[in-house]
Design a protein around this motif. Structure first.
Motif, mmCIF file in Angstrom:
data_model
loop_
_atom_site.group_PDB
_atom_site.id
_atom_site.type_symbol
_atom_site.label_atom_id
_atom_site.label_comp_id
_atom_site.label_asym_id
_atom_site.label_seq_id
_atom_site.Cartn_x
_atom_site.Cartn_y
_atom_site.Cartn_z
ATOM 1 N N PRO A 46 -7.052 76.333 42.194
ATOM 2 C CA PRO A 46 -8.234 76.737 41.450
ATOM 3 C C PRO A 46 -8.287 76.030 40.100
ATOM 4 N N ALA A 47 -9.456 75.597 39.756
ATOM 5 C CA ALA A 47 -9.625 74.942 38.461
ATOM 6 C C ALA A 47 -9.403 75.980 37.377
ATOM 7 N N LEU B 133 -16.140 67.947 41.138
ATOM 8 C CA LEU B 133 -15.279 68.131 42.298
ATOM 9 C C LEU B 133 -14.029 68.820 41.793
ATOM 10 N N GLY B 134 -13.935 70.111 41.998
ATOM 11 C CA GLY B 134 -12.804 70.846 41.436
ATOM 12 C C GLY B 134 -12.833 70.715 39.927
ATOM 13 N N ASP B 135 -11.698 70.305 39.364
ATOM 14 C CA ASP B 135 -11.691 70.166 37.912
ATOM 15 C C ASP B 135 -11.878 68.711 37.480
ATOM 16 N N VAL B 136 -12.452 67.937 38.384
ATOM 17 C CA VAL B 136 -12.720 66.540 38.052
ATOM 18 C C VAL B 136 -14.228 66.287 38.082
ATOM 19 N N LEU B 137 -14.700 65.575 37.065
ATOM 20 C CA LEU B 137 -16.107 65.179 37.069
ATOM 21 C C LEU B 137 -16.198 63.733 37.549
ATOM 22 N N VAL B 138 -17.178 63.486 38.382
ATOM 23 C CA VAL B 138 -17.347 62.130 38.906
ATOM 24 C C VAL B 138 -18.747 61.636 38.575
ATOM 25 N N SER B 139 -18.799 60.430 38.025
ATOM 26 C CA SER B 139 -20.093 59.870 37.709
ATOM 27 C C SER B 139 -20.078 58.367 37.945
ATOM 28 N N GLY B 140 -21.228 57.820 38.100
ATOM 29 C CA GLY B 140 -21.278 56.381 38.335
ATOM 30 C C GLY B 140 -22.407 55.754 37.545
ATOM 31 N N LEU B 141 -22.108 54.668 36.869
ATOM 32 C CA LEU B 141 -23.150 53.983 36.109
ATOM 33 C C LEU B 141 -23.797 52.930 36.986
ATOM 34 N N LEU B 142 -25.108 52.801 36.841
ATOM 35 C CA LEU B 142 -25.819 51.798 37.624
ATOM 36 C C LEU B 142 -25.908 50.502 36.836
ATOM 37 N N ASN B 143 -26.374 49.450 37.480
ATOM 38 C CA ASN B 143 -26.420 48.154 36.798
ATOM 39 C C ASN B 143 -27.372 48.156 35.611
ATOM 40 N N GLU B 144 -28.353 49.054 35.665
ATOM 41 C CA GLU B 144 -29.311 49.140 34.570
ATOM 42 C C GLU B 144 -28.855 50.192 33.576
ATOM 43 N N LEU B 145 -28.345 49.765 32.463
ATOM 44 C CA LEU B 145 -27.953 50.768 31.478
ATOM 45 C C LEU B 145 -28.466 50.323 30.122
ATOM 46 N N ASP B 146 -29.567 50.942 29.705
ATOM 47 C CA ASP B 146 -30.044 50.594 28.372
ATOM 48 C C ASP B 146 -29.350 51.484 27.349
#
Lengths: 296, 132, 160
Positions: free
Chosen positions: B127-128, B14-27
């Motif tokens: 602008p990024a 999103l523009g110059d920001v990265l967005v991510s989300g971890l799920l409950n399952e993380l091996d």
């Protein structure tokens, strides 16, 4: 034949005899036991007579079954699973019902009398009665000790639960301002209490989307290393959630103690009074974002 | 395929920001793959901010904690600021009791506040690229 | 030369007796042999804590401790097993984790409990951290013969 052989033989004869009596006179013994307990008349608990009968039948049956096995008599009360469970339940029931520990132990020991009477009544021969009496004593003394032990632990468990409930009530999280929460702590802080405070506070932060949490320790009489560590833990957890923490109400003697103990609270925002802390908190919530935009 | 192990964790830009989300399952494997993927994306997009939403993560043990700390450091070296958003109360308590403070890792109550802190709504209009 | 093999006898033996399993109501044993196992162990432990009526924070504590201990066994012990017991004591329910490995054992137990001490991945908070997350914790290790950790957490929520 050595003496020890003689002893072993008379022991096993006695054991067989008691087992036999328990089986043959189960109902009579159980009834007599209930009667003896009722005579003591200081049950102090709300156990009904029919509950007592049920309990008695189970215990007598378990004793007979346990004696029929080959676990040494002294270890039966602890070691035999059924017997252990029945004695444990019996004590816990009395512990919960508010009976005194003496009454609880006496209840088990009253069975001794019931059992001895029964053995004496069923047999003409007085030979070996001593061995029988010894065996009954060994068996039921251990059971009495177990019941006392369980009673004490049971009461402790009740006290523990009650104090936990009390903790829940004694650590309210209040909302002081938009996005500002406060926990006024009164009394001693220990591990259990800190955990409850932490849980309630963090949950409230999440529910209210609060940015600042104030922990007011005006009512905390002393702060030692452990308490300071608990406070630090709470502050750290609040920060991990993405909120800030202010500690208020550090009275002069406590401030001195903290300094003397060499506890480093320097990374924590502190204020003298709750009012000052609230002012600081409002400033934090109104502060512009790090990039110059308004935080709100 | 080589050099691009997939963690199965989407990374949005999103523009110059990265967005991510971890799920409950993380091996462990996915955690490592995620670190690698995110690092590459930061470097290839020149992102200035990274928001990692962990509101669905039910557990952070010392392995995942180390991953988050390393990720923060790596991103900082690449010029991006990382905010870890939405840690659940039980997770925060457990981490502190484990003895882990996630030092150096910025946190926010939720993704929205994290994005605000990263100045995302402003960055979206600029602008990024004119970063820093 | 009675101490000739001193290099292999550094491990202090602090074997504490593990209470007999007689009070255990339910028990299951899970292998710790791969990273996938770590994941399924977390699931099993989470399910057990739910079953035992633990609150969400205690659930998280126990699952996290299990994750740390299982990872320890996997990374340092070359794999092993995790046994999960639901135990009862005077109307309270507890979860007992027993993690065994056949690894090299722990040379210096005190050191292993120190935060920041690590010989592998992670933050080195594994053992000490897991101990803080659980109520009862015993560890016994013999050089060359692996490590056994037993950790129990009791449910302190009021009975329903």
């Amino acid at each position: 034949m050595t003496t020890s052989d003689t002893a072993t033989t008379s022991d096993s004869v006695a054991r067989a005899r008691v087992t036999e009596v328990l089986r043959a006179n189960a109902d009579a013994i159980a009834d007599r036991w209930v009667q003896l307990q009722l005579e003591q008349a200081v049950l102090g608990s709300d156990l009904t007579e029919s509950e007592l009968h049920e309990e008695a039948d189970a215990l007598v049956a378990a004793l007979a079954a346990a004696l029929g096995g080959d676990v040494p008599v002294q270890r039966l009360a602890h070691g035999d699973q059924d017997l252990n469970r029945i004695v444990t339940d019996l004590s816990l029931r009395r512990a919960r019902g508010g009976a005194s520990p003496t009454v609880t132990s006496l209840a088990v020991l009253a069975l001794k009398q019931a059992l001895l009477e029964s053995v004496r009544g069923t047999t003409g021969e007085s030979d070996g009665l001593l061995a029988v009496a010894l065996l009954i004593n060994q068996l039921l003394d251990a059971a009495g000790a177990l019941s006392f032990e369980v009673y004490v632990e049971g009461r402790e468990a009740i006290i523990h639960r009650q104090s936990h409930q009390l903790l829940e009530m004694s650590t309210p999280v209040v909302r002081l301002w938009r996005q500002v929460l406060a926990v006024p702590l009164i009394g001693t802080l220990d591990t259990a209490r800190t955990q409850v405070v932490m849980e309630n506070l963090l949950q409230a932060i999440q529910d209210d989307e609060a940015l600042v949490a104030i922990i007011d320790i005006t009512g905390v009489p002393t702060v030692d290393t452990a308490v300071a560590q608990h406070l630090m833990q709470t502050v750290k957890a609040v920060r991990l959630m993405g909120a800030d923490c202010v500690i208020s109400g550090i009275r002069p003697p406590i401030a001195q103690t903290i300094a003397q103990l060499g506890i480093d609270l320097s990374t924590i925002l502190t204020r003298a009074t709750l009012a000052d802390a609230l002012a600081a908190a409002i400033k934090i919530t109104d502060a512009p974002g790090p990039d110059g935009t308004d935080g709100r | 395929m080589n050099g691009h192990p997939s963690a199965g964790v989407p990374i949005l830009q999103l523009g110059d920001v990265l967005v991510s989300g971890l799920l409950n399952e993380l091996d462990d494997k996915s955690a490592l793959a995620f670190t690698e993927e995110l690092t590459e994306t930061i470097s290839s997009t020149g992102a200035r901010g990274v928001l990692i939403d962990i509101s669905r993560l039910e557990l952070i043990d010392s392995f995942v904690a180390r991953m988050l700390m390393q990720l923060t450091t790596t991103a900082r070296l690449l010029g991006a600021r990382v905010i870890v958003a939405g840690m659940r109360p039980p997770v925060a308590i457990t981490l502190v009791e484990l003895g882990i403070e996630l030092s150096g890792v910025e946190t926010s109550l939720n993704a929205e506040q994290g994005l605000t802190a990263l100045g995302w709504h402003r960055a979206a209009r600029t602008p990024a690229g004119e970063a820093r | 030369m009675t101490r000739s093999h001193a290099g292999t006898t550094r491990a202090p033996q602090r074997a504490e007796t593990v209470e007999p399993a007689s009070d255990s109501a339910e028990s299951s044993t899970h292998p710790v042999a791969s990273e996938e196992d770590l994941l399924s162990i977390r699931h099993a432990v989470r399910a057990a804590t739910l079953h035992a009526g633990f609150g969400i924070v205690d659930q998280t504590r126990v699952v996290t401790a299990a994750s740390e201990l299982a990872r320890n066994a996997y990374v340092h012990g070359g794999g092993g097993t995790l046994t999960l017991d639901i135990v009862r004591r005077l109307g309270t329910t507890g979860i007992r984790l027993t993690v065994e490995d056949d690894g090299p054992g722990i040379a210096d137990i005190e050191e292993a409990f120190t935060d920041g001490f690590t010989t592998g991945a992670g933050l080195g908070h594994g053992l000490g951290g897991a101990r803080r997350l659980m109520d009862d914790f015993t560890l016994s290790s013999t050089a060359g013969r692996g490590t056994v950790v037993t950790a129990t957490r009791w449910n302190n929520r009021r009975a329903p």
